[in-house]
Design an enzyme around this catalytic site. Structure first.
Site, PDB file in Angstrom:
ATOM      1  N   THR A 243       0.871  -1.182   0.000  1.00 47.79           N
ATOM      2  CA  THR A 243       0.000   0.000   0.000  1.00 47.79           C
ATOM      3  C   THR A 243       0.909   1.233   0.000  1.00 47.79           C
ATOM      4  O   THR A 243       1.337   1.686  -1.044  1.00 47.79           O
ATOM      5  CB  THR A 243      -0.965   0.007   1.206  1.00 47.79           C
ATOM      6  OG1 THR A 243      -0.241  -0.269   2.403  1.00 47.79           O
ATOM      7  CG2 THR A 243      -2.048  -1.045   1.024  1.00 47.79           C
TER       8      THR A 243
ATOM      9  N   LYS B 252       4.138  -7.011   3.706  1.00 45.84           N
ATOM     10  CA  LYS B 252       3.912  -5.600   3.448  1.00 45.84           C
ATOM     11  C   LYS B 252       3.614  -4.939   4.779  1.00 45.84           C
ATOM     12  O   LYS B 252       3.089  -5.542   5.719  1.00 45.84           O
ATOM     13  CB  LYS B 252       2.762  -5.372   2.460  1.00 45.84           C
ATOM     14  CG  LYS B 252       1.384  -5.816   2.910  1.00 45.84           C
ATOM     15  CD  LYS B 252       0.615  -4.857   3.776  1.00 45.84           C
ATOM     16  CE  LYS B 252       0.523  -3.490   3.146  1.00 45.84           C
ATOM     17  NZ  LYS B 252      -0.258  -2.558   4.062  1.00 45.84           N
TER      18      LYS B 252
ATOM     19  N   THR C  69      -0.544  -1.498   8.729  1.00 43.58           N
ATOM     20  CA  THR C  69      -1.263  -2.747   8.431  1.00 43.58           C
ATOM     21  C   THR C  69      -0.233  -3.718   7.921  1.00 43.58           C
ATOM     22  O   THR C  69       0.441  -3.409   6.962  1.00 43.58           O
ATOM     23  CB  THR C  69      -2.356  -2.516   7.381  1.00 43.58           C
ATOM     24  OG1 THR C  69      -3.252  -1.533   7.905  1.00 43.58           O
ATOM     25  CG2 THR C  69      -3.135  -3.770   7.068  1.00 43.58           C
TER      26      THR C  69
ATOM     27  N   GLU D 248       6.291   4.664   7.291  1.00 40.66           N
ATOM     28  CA  GLU D 248       5.862   5.793   6.460  1.00 40.66           C
ATOM     29  C   GLU D 248       6.688   7.043   6.755  1.00 40.66           C
ATOM     30  O   GLU D 248       6.746   7.515   7.886  1.00 40.66           O
ATOM     31  CB  GLU D 248       4.376   6.061   6.684  1.00 40.66           C
ATOM     32  CG  GLU D 248       3.505   4.964   6.082  1.00 40.66           C
ATOM     33  CD  GLU D 248       2.038   5.085   6.411  1.00 40.66           C
ATOM     34  OE1 GLU D 248       1.225   4.479   5.690  1.00 40.66           O
ATOM     35  OE2 GLU D 248       1.703   5.766   7.398  1.00 40.66           O
TER      36      GLU D 248
ATOM     37  N   ASN E  65      -0.214  10.344   5.913  1.00 41.07           N
ATOM     38  CA  ASN E  65      -1.452   9.933   6.565  1.00 41.07           C
ATOM     39  C   ASN E  65      -2.559  10.975   6.482  1.00 41.07           C
ATOM     40  O   ASN E  65      -3.735  10.639   6.592  1.00 41.07           O
ATOM     41  CB  ASN E  65      -1.158   9.546   8.010  1.00 41.07           C
ATOM     42  CG  ASN E  65      -0.526   8.163   8.087  1.00 41.07           C
ATOM     43  OD1 ASN E  65      -1.205   7.159   7.969  1.00 41.07           O
ATOM     44  ND2 ASN E  65       0.789   8.124   8.228  1.00 41.07           N
TER      45      ASN E  65
ATOM     46  N   SER F  19      -7.114  10.367  -0.097  1.00 37.44           N
ATOM     47  CA  SER F  19      -7.356  11.284  -1.222  1.00 37.44           C
ATOM     48  C   SER F  19      -6.462  10.956  -2.416  1.00 37.44           C
ATOM     49  O   SER F  19      -5.667  10.061  -2.389  1.00 37.44           O
ATOM     50  CB  SER F  19      -7.116  12.726  -0.777  1.00 37.44           C
ATOM     51  OG  SER F  19      -5.788  12.869  -0.286  1.00 37.44           O
TER      52      SER F  19
END
Length: 407
Positions: free
Chosen positions: A153, A179, A190, A276, A402, A407
């Protein structure tokens, strides 16, 4: 045990495929399929979040039973979490669609999803993806490489690990892919992890090895303190290596445990380093704690501290944040005896000795903390137990990713 550093090796009897089914934007790969020619004994560990995604509930029932699995179908883009009865029916429908292609039972098909919570699976795209993947199944490294990309993702790169070892005079291969980048704080992120092997082993020992190992690997990482609804680790063993089946905790079992630990620790660290927005993997080791549990709590308290994570991003040897995180962990210790040091490829520097700051060079400390893999070690001088946890730095980019996720 031989670590396969470059191109992974595929265990005997497995095939893979991946496709862009249109679930994600921009025609990105978003579905993967792993298939075994013969039935596999299975093991699994799952999120402890009270809110569990439909695929987690589907897979838990299968791995808790004596059912032998043949396939794993994964989609990214939609998590199929908080989707009620309809979400469960979609898991069954996904499994049934694939099972009809191979004349197997739906319960022989494991499913996994990752992505946005609350959205229903676009079943027309899921079914179309399965139709496209089945003819493309191949026992080729390139197909597994594509599968590892399809499950991503916000990950910036695919994550894989592979080892071979000799058991009972036969070569056994263990290969894993995972992942995970955000919503990472497993309590089993996740996080999805799929490990396949051609080892012959009993189901109860396969599950025992996985459950034990997860506590020291995936459960010792954190990116942002959020435990996902979809965390799943699946381990399949099809016995195609033809080694004498492992049915007791003998030397062969110990060799498998060691290899499995390497796979899971490697994958766990890759998740933490790809957090991230992260620019550095941060490793915290606590040694000489009173108990193993204390060591785990202490080390994880540090790597989940936002202030410490921000200091790592700033290459700042702000040791007070680490001591603070140790102190509020809930573990009792004497702060007047602690030693603390930082190390990386750039060197090692003592920061604390017996609870007091050393006359260290800030310039040297900054150089050490500027590497992409930074370690801190705290000696509690309170026992003989140790534990290591892995996290990452906290950057501006984490907030941006995040804030824009849907979007």
């Amino acid at each position: 045990m031989k670590v396969i550093e470059e191109e992974i090796k595929i265990p005997k009897g497995y095939k893979a495929a991946a496709v862009s089914a249109g679930i994600k934007k921009e025609n990105r790969l978003d579905m993967a399929l792993i298939f075994s020619e013969s039935p596999c004994v299975t093991a699994g560990t799952y999120t402890t979040n009270v809110v569990k995604a439909a695929p987690v509930l589907w897979d838990k029932e299968i791995t808790a039973s004596d059912t032998k699995a043949r396939a794993i179908v994964v989609n990214s883009g939609v998590a199929n979490a908080c989707t009620g009865k309809e979400g469960m029916l979609y898991c069954e429908d996904t499994a049934k669609t694939l099972s009809e292609k191979f004349n197997i039972l739906p319960k022989e098909v494991l499913v996994a999803s990752t992505g946005v919570i609350g959205a229903q699976l676009p079943m027309d795209k899921i079914k179309s993806g399965i139709e496209k993947m089945v003819p493309d199944l191949k026992e080729e490294v390139s197909n597994f490489e594509l599968a590892s990309k399809a499950i991503m993702t916000t990950d910036t790169l695919p994550k894989k690990a592979c080892v071979t070892l000799e058991i009972g005079g036969k070569e056994v291969t263990i290969t894993g892919m995972c992942k995970g980048s955000g919503m990472i704080h497993p309590n089993m992120c996740t996080m999805l992890s799929f490990i396949i092997t051609d080892l012959a082993i009993s189901k109860n020992l396969l599950q025992k090895a996985l459950s034990k190992n997860v506590d020291d690997t995936y459960n010792m990482i954190s990116v942002d303190g959020d435990t996902s609804t979809n965390d799943t680790v699946l381990l399949l063993a099809n016995g195609k290596a033809q080694n004498p089946e492992i049915t007791e905790e003998n030397e062969d079992y110990k060799a498998f445990e060691e290899a499995l630990n390497y796979i899971n620790e490697t994958l766990a660290k890759k998740i933490a380093s790809d957090g991230e927005g992260a620019t550095a993997l941060f490793e915290m080791t606590v040694k000489n704690a009173a108990t193993k549990k204390d060591a785990k709590i202490l080390s994880k308290s540090v790597i989940t501290s936002n202030l410490t994570k921000a200091a790592i991003f700033g290459h700042d040897a702000n040791w007070g944040r680490i001591i603070c995180a140790l102190g509020y962990s809930g573990v009792d210790f004497d702060p007047e005896v602690i030693d603390l040091y930082f190390e990386s490829k750039a060197g090692k520097i003592d920061i604390l000795k017996n609870g007091n700051a050393t006359s260290y060079s800030e310039e040297t400390a900054t150089k050490i903390l500027s590497e992409p893999y930074v370690k801190a070690v705290a000696d509690m001088k309170n026992g003989k137990e140790s534990a290591t946890a892995w996290g990452c730095d906290l950057t501006y980019e984490y907030v941006k990713i995040n804030a824009d996720y849907r979007s």
